[in-house]
Enzyme design. Structure first.
Site, PDB file in Angstrom:
ATOM      1  N   THR A 145       0.835  -1.206   0.000  1.00 37.24           N
ATOM      2  CA  THR A 145       0.000   0.000   0.000  1.00 37.24           C
ATOM      3  C   THR A 145       0.869   1.255   0.000  1.00 37.24           C
ATOM      4  OG1 THR A 145      -0.488   1.086   2.107  1.00 37.24           O
ATOM      5  CG2 THR A 145      -1.167  -1.182   1.924  1.00 37.24           C
ATOM      6  N   SER A 180      -0.509   3.034  10.867  1.00 38.15           N
ATOM      7  CA  SER A 180      -1.418   2.128  11.594  1.00 38.15           C
ATOM      8  C   SER A 180      -0.733   0.761  11.696  1.00 38.15           C
ATOM      9  CB  SER A 180      -2.742   1.965  10.843  1.00 38.15           C
ATOM     10  OG  SER A 180      -2.539   1.122   9.717  1.00 38.15           O
ATOM     11  N   TYR A 182      -2.039  -1.985  10.669  1.00 40.57           N
ATOM     12  CA  TYR A 182      -2.234  -2.629   9.362  1.00 40.57           C
ATOM     13  C   TYR A 182      -1.099  -2.242   8.400  1.00 40.57           C
ATOM     14  CZ  TYR A 182      -3.678  -2.492   4.474  1.00 40.57           C
ATOM     15  OH  TYR A 182      -3.687  -2.579   3.100  1.00 40.57           O
ATOM     16  N   HIS A 183      -0.827  -0.927   8.306  1.00 40.01           N
ATOM     17  CA  HIS A 183       0.225  -0.504   7.378  1.00 40.01           C
ATOM     18  C   HIS A 183       1.594  -1.050   7.813  1.00 40.01           C
ATOM     19  CE1 HIS A 183      -2.940   2.503   6.296  1.00 40.01           C
ATOM     20  NE2 HIS A 183      -2.520   2.166   5.094  1.00 40.01           N
ATOM     21  N   LYS A 186       1.991  -4.390   6.493  1.00 40.29           N
ATOM     22  CA  LYS A 186       2.326  -4.372   5.062  1.00 40.29           C
ATOM     23  C   LYS A 186       3.824  -4.096   4.858  1.00 40.29           C
ATOM     24  CE  LYS A 186      -0.655  -4.444   2.279  1.00 40.29           C
ATOM     25  NZ  LYS A 186      -1.308  -5.601   1.599  1.00 40.29           N
ATOM     26  N   LEU A 240     -13.772   6.917  -0.808  1.00 43.05           N
ATOM     27  CA  LEU A 240     -14.702   7.373  -1.849  1.00 43.05           C
ATOM     28  C   LEU A 240     -15.968   6.497  -1.863  1.00 43.05           C
ATOM     29  CD1 LEU A 240     -15.253   9.383  -4.077  1.00 43.05           C
ATOM     30  CD2 LEU A 240     -14.147   7.841  -5.665  1.00 43.05           C
ATOM     31  N   ASN A 241     -15.810   5.195  -1.695  1.00 42.17           N
ATOM     32  CA  ASN A 241     -16.988   4.315  -1.634  1.00 42.17           C
ATOM     33  C   ASN A 241     -17.901   4.739  -0.487  1.00 42.17           C
ATOM     34  OD1 ASN A 241     -15.852   2.973  -3.736  1.00 42.17           O
ATOM     35  ND2 ASN A 241     -15.461   1.051  -2.668  1.00 42.17           N
ATOM     36  N   THR A 254     -18.562  12.741   5.843  1.00 40.11           N
ATOM     37  CA  THR A 254     -17.753  12.959   7.052  1.00 40.11           C
ATOM     38  C   THR A 254     -16.263  12.995   6.704  1.00 40.11           C
ATOM     39  OG1 THR A 254     -17.961  10.594   7.431  1.00 40.11           O
ATOM     40  CG2 THR A 254     -19.389  12.018   8.733  1.00 40.11           C
ATOM     41  N   VAL A 255     -15.716  14.202   6.799  1.00 42.73           N
ATOM     42  CA  VAL A 255     -14.294  14.418   6.488  1.00 42.73           C
ATOM     43  C   VAL A 255     -13.537  14.507   7.810  1.00 42.73           C
ATOM     44  CG1 VAL A 255     -12.707  16.180   5.625  1.00 42.73           C
ATOM     45  CG2 VAL A 255     -14.727  15.558   4.293  1.00 42.73           C
ATOM     46  N   TYR A 256     -12.463  13.729   7.923  1.00 45.79           N
ATOM     47  CA  TYR A 256     -11.689  13.739   9.171  1.00 45.79           C
ATOM     48  C   TYR A 256     -10.798  14.984   9.246  1.00 45.79           C
ATOM     49  CZ  TYR A 256     -12.866   8.732   9.498  1.00 45.79           C
ATOM     50  OH  TYR A 256     -13.512   7.538   9.575  1.00 45.79           O
ATOM     51  N   ARG A 327      -7.787   9.538  13.618  1.00 44.70           N
ATOM     52  CA  ARG A 327      -6.467   8.991  13.299  1.00 44.70           C
ATOM     53  C   ARG A 327      -5.365   9.928  13.763  1.00 44.70           C
ATOM     54  NH1 ARG A 327      -7.209   6.026   7.510  1.00 44.70           N
ATOM     55  NH2 ARG A 327      -9.271   5.231   7.944  1.00 44.70           N
TER      56      ARG A 327
HETATM   57  N1  LIG Z   1      -9.007  -2.314  -1.372  1.00 44.39           N
HETATM   58  C1  LIG Z   1      -8.121  -1.323  -1.262  1.00 44.39           C
HETATM   59  O1  LIG Z   1      -8.468  -0.128  -1.354  1.00 44.39           O
HETATM   60  C2  LIG Z   1      -6.672  -1.646  -1.058  1.00 44.39           C
HETATM   61  C3  LIG Z   1      -5.728  -0.580  -1.070  1.00 44.39           C
HETATM   62  C4  LIG Z   1      -4.382  -0.872  -0.883  1.00 44.39           C
HETATM   63  C5  LIG Z   1      -3.985  -2.173  -0.710  1.00 44.39           C
HETATM   64  N2  LIG Z   1      -4.903  -3.188  -0.687  1.00 44.39           N
HETATM   65  C6  LIG Z   1      -4.426  -4.567  -0.508  1.00 44.39           C
HETATM   66  O2  LIG Z   1      -4.966  -5.374  -1.536  1.00 44.39           O
HETATM   67  C7  LIG Z   1      -5.162  -6.713  -1.040  1.00 44.39           C
HETATM   68  C8  LIG Z   1      -6.606  -7.134  -1.337  1.00 44.39           C
HETATM   69  O3  LIG Z   1      -7.478  -6.193  -0.727  1.00 44.39           O
HETATM   70  P1  LIG Z   1      -9.055  -6.334  -0.789  1.00 44.39           P
HETATM   71  O4  LIG Z   1      -9.613  -4.955  -0.656  1.00 44.39           O
HETATM   72  O5  LIG Z   1      -9.448  -7.187  -1.934  1.00 44.39           O
HETATM   73  O6  LIG Z   1      -9.326  -7.093   0.584  1.00 44.39           O
HETATM   74  P2  LIG Z   1     -10.467  -8.166   0.926  1.00 44.39           P
HETATM   75  O7  LIG Z   1     -10.531  -8.262   2.395  1.00 44.39           O
HETATM   76  O8  LIG Z   1     -11.716  -7.831   0.218  1.00 44.39           O
HETATM   77  O9  LIG Z   1      -9.878  -9.515   0.309  1.00 44.39           O
HETATM   78  C9  LIG Z   1      -8.906 -10.273   0.961  1.00 44.39           C
HETATM   79  C10 LIG Z   1      -9.395 -11.715   0.963  1.00 44.39           C
HETATM   80  O10 LIG Z   1      -8.392 -12.526   1.599  1.00 44.39           O
HETATM   81  C11 LIG Z   1      -9.035 -13.509   2.365  1.00 44.39           C
HETATM   82  N3  LIG Z   1      -8.132 -13.953   3.462  1.00 44.39           N
HETATM   83  C12 LIG Z   1      -7.602 -13.196   4.446  1.00 44.39           C
HETATM   84  N4  LIG Z   1      -6.909 -13.955   5.303  1.00 44.39           N
HETATM   85  C13 LIG Z   1      -6.989 -15.231   4.843  1.00 44.39           C
HETATM   86  C14 LIG Z   1      -6.476 -16.480   5.291  1.00 44.39           C
HETATM   87  N5  LIG Z   1      -5.800 -16.579   6.449  1.00 44.39           N
HETATM   88  N6  LIG Z   1      -6.712 -17.588   4.553  1.00 44.39           N
HETATM   89  C15 LIG Z   1      -7.428 -17.498   3.389  1.00 44.39           C
HETATM   90  N7  LIG Z   1      -7.974 -16.350   2.932  1.00 44.39           N
HETATM   91  C16 LIG Z   1      -7.755 -15.225   3.653  1.00 44.39           C
HETATM   92  C17 LIG Z   1     -10.277 -12.797   2.929  1.00 44.39           C
HETATM   93  O11 LIG Z   1     -11.287 -13.694   3.317  1.00 44.39           O
HETATM   94  C18 LIG Z   1     -10.685 -11.885   1.773  1.00 44.39           C
HETATM   95  O12 LIG Z   1     -11.697 -12.468   0.976  1.00 44.39           O
HETATM   96  C19 LIG Z   1      -4.815  -6.677   0.442  1.00 44.39           C
HETATM   97  O13 LIG Z   1      -3.485  -7.104   0.593  1.00 44.39           O
HETATM   98  C20 LIG Z   1      -4.897  -5.189   0.782  1.00 44.39           C
HETATM   99  O14 LIG Z   1      -4.030  -4.865   1.855  1.00 44.39           O
HETATM  100  C21 LIG Z   1      -6.236  -2.947  -0.869  1.00 44.39           C
END
Ligand SMILES: NC(=O)c1ccc[n+]([C@@H]2O[C@H](COP(=O)([O-])OP(=O)(O)OC[C@H]3O[C@@H](n4cnc5c(N)ncnc54)[C@H](O)[C@@H]3O)[C@@H](O)[C@H]2O)c1
Length: 383
Positions: A145, A180, A182-183, A186, A240-241, A254-256, A327
């Site tokens: 990310t 965070s 999460y980040h 990553k 955006l969603n 709602t803007v932070y 945040r």
């Molecule tokens: N959606 C965004 O805006 C965005 C932005 C930046 C980065 N990302 C990265 O893109 C990737 C996909 O994101 P997304 O939005 O599709 O997420 P998502 O949560 O919709 O999809 C991830 C899928 O992985 C599966 N999963 C997670 N842990 C698991 C496990 N232990 N075993 C099997 N399956 C597992 C989940 O059930 C889920 O269906 C992620 O790495 C996310 O960090 C997404």
């Protein structure tokens, strides 16, 4: 092409699975419903409820011409991943999209933070060891990310930074400073991938993606195959969603804080384009190739204003409301990321036009009655 697609039930994983089958790839799609379980535990529903992964996969399997197999496997378990590679490998491409993708989720409590770290880091660890053991020639495509970089006071390069120090020079991963847990998870996975590339000569592409928006689906598809998850809540909805759902529900946007936080964004159409381009033009063995996967930058306030304007065309007169920023982040900062290399691979960007927003409004409005406004503010605090 034999493709292993991890996280195939996800927001990005499912449309990617559809695209791969259209291109006649042999797809082994894995998901264990981790995301659906997290949502259930927080009583969060996507805009439309989609049949479970194996059920919608069986419809896809029956209707597509390509070979498609869906597997329910917990990828955080090493034995499972080892067996997966032994039984179904070797693969040409491994897409690693299976992660806990929400920053707010990772900040709820010690337990959700640990769940994020252990899930995200262990899956990538398992995949790298399985690739090195069973198919070292495969190409790994992982989504990182843009949030890993934070908001440094210098231009953000595409993954790497050339440093001169005391008369000598070298190339390093661009400095990371996450906002965070999460980040941070990553950043850890990027480091693991770089370690595996250096040590075992694997081939890897890291796509540093910004928040994704849009649908790339027909929410009213009767057999669920063409549908995709659309989250609009504070935990899993990208900004955006969320704004579009708020506008449709006649809820303030709602803007932070000041809303001057700038980020890079990408339409889901382009996210899938990039994932396909990376597969079609793989990295070399021993190469970690990094792309910044965004197509435009906006401040959060600019996004809100765009949505407010687009909403007027549908007779929604929503206001923008500045709320206390939950945040810990800089609200006024320099932001100049580079993002030209994916265009060199062939990406044709889809800009965030009024027309693109109108299409989102048209789809979301049909499901207006399902929007649960209490989920817009779940008040996860970083402090
Ligand atoms: N959606 C965004 O805006 C965005 C932005 C930046 C980065 N990302 C990265 O893109 C990737 C996909 O994101 P997304 O939005 O599709 O997420 P998502 O949560 O919709 O999809 C991830 C899928 O992985 C599966 N999963 C997670 N842990 C698991 C496990 N232990 N075993 C099997 N399956 C597992 C989940 O059930 C889920 O269906 C992620 O790495 C996310 O960090 C997404």
């Amino acid at each position: 092409m034999r493709i292993l697609l991890l996280g195939a039930d996800g927001y990005l994983g499912w449309p990617l699975a559809l695209e791969l089958t259209k291109k006649n790839c042999e797809v082994f799609a894995v998901d264990n419903g981790f995301k659906r379980d997290m949502c259930a535990s927080l009583k969060i529903n996507p805009l439309i409820c989609i049949k479970d992964f194996l059920t919608r996969s069986s419809v896809l399997q029956a209707t597509c011409k390509a070979s498609f197999q869906a597997l329910d496997v917990d990828l955080s378990n090493w034995e499972n991943v080892n067996t997966l590679f032994l039984e179904y490998g070797p693969f040409d491409t491994v897409y690693q999209l299976a992660e806990q993708p929400s920053a707010p989720f990772s900040m709820i409590s010690g337990s959700t933070s640990l769940k994020t770290l252990s899930n995200n880091v262990s899956i990538t660890n398992n995949v790298l060891f399985a690739m090195a053991t069973h198919c070292p020639d495969a190409h790994l495509i992982h989504i990182g990310t843009m949030g890993e970089y934070g908001t440094p006071n210098i231009d953000i390069e595409e993954g790497w930074l050339d440093i001169k120090h005391k008369g000598k020079s070298d190339r390093f991963l661009f400095p990371r400073q996450a906002g965070s847990v999460y980040h941070t998870s990553k950043i850890m996975t990027t480091d693991l991938i770089w370690f595996a590339v250096r040590n075992w000569g694997l081939s890897a592409t890291e796509l540093m993606q910004g928040p994704v928006y849009g649908l790339l689906s027909d929410l009213d598809d009767k057999n669920d195959v063409g549908q995709n998850h659309y989250y609009y809540d504070e935990i899993f909805g990208t900004v955006l969603n969320r704004f579009v759902a708020q506008a449709v529900a006649n809820h303030p946007l709602t803007v932070y804080g000041k809303g001057e936080q700038k980020r890079g964004f990408i339409n889901i159409i382009d996210s899938i384009q990039c994932l396909m381009l990376a597969m079609q033009q793989p990295a070399e063995r021993g190469q970690l190739r990094i792309f910044n996967q965004i197509t435009e930058t906006f401040s959060v306030m600019q996004l809100a204003q765009k949505v407010q304007r687009a909403a007027r065309a549908f007779d929604f007169r929503v206001r923008i409301e500045r709320t206390e920023n939950p945040r810990v982040e800089s609200e006024d900062h320099y932001y100049n990321p580079k993002y030209s290399d994916l265009k060199k691979l062939g990406l044709v960007p889809t800009p965030l036009t009024d027309n693109a927003l109108s299409q989102m409004f048209n789809s979301i409005m049909r499901h207006r009655s399902s929007i649960d406004v209490s989920k817009f503010r779940m008040r996860v605090s970083w402090k």
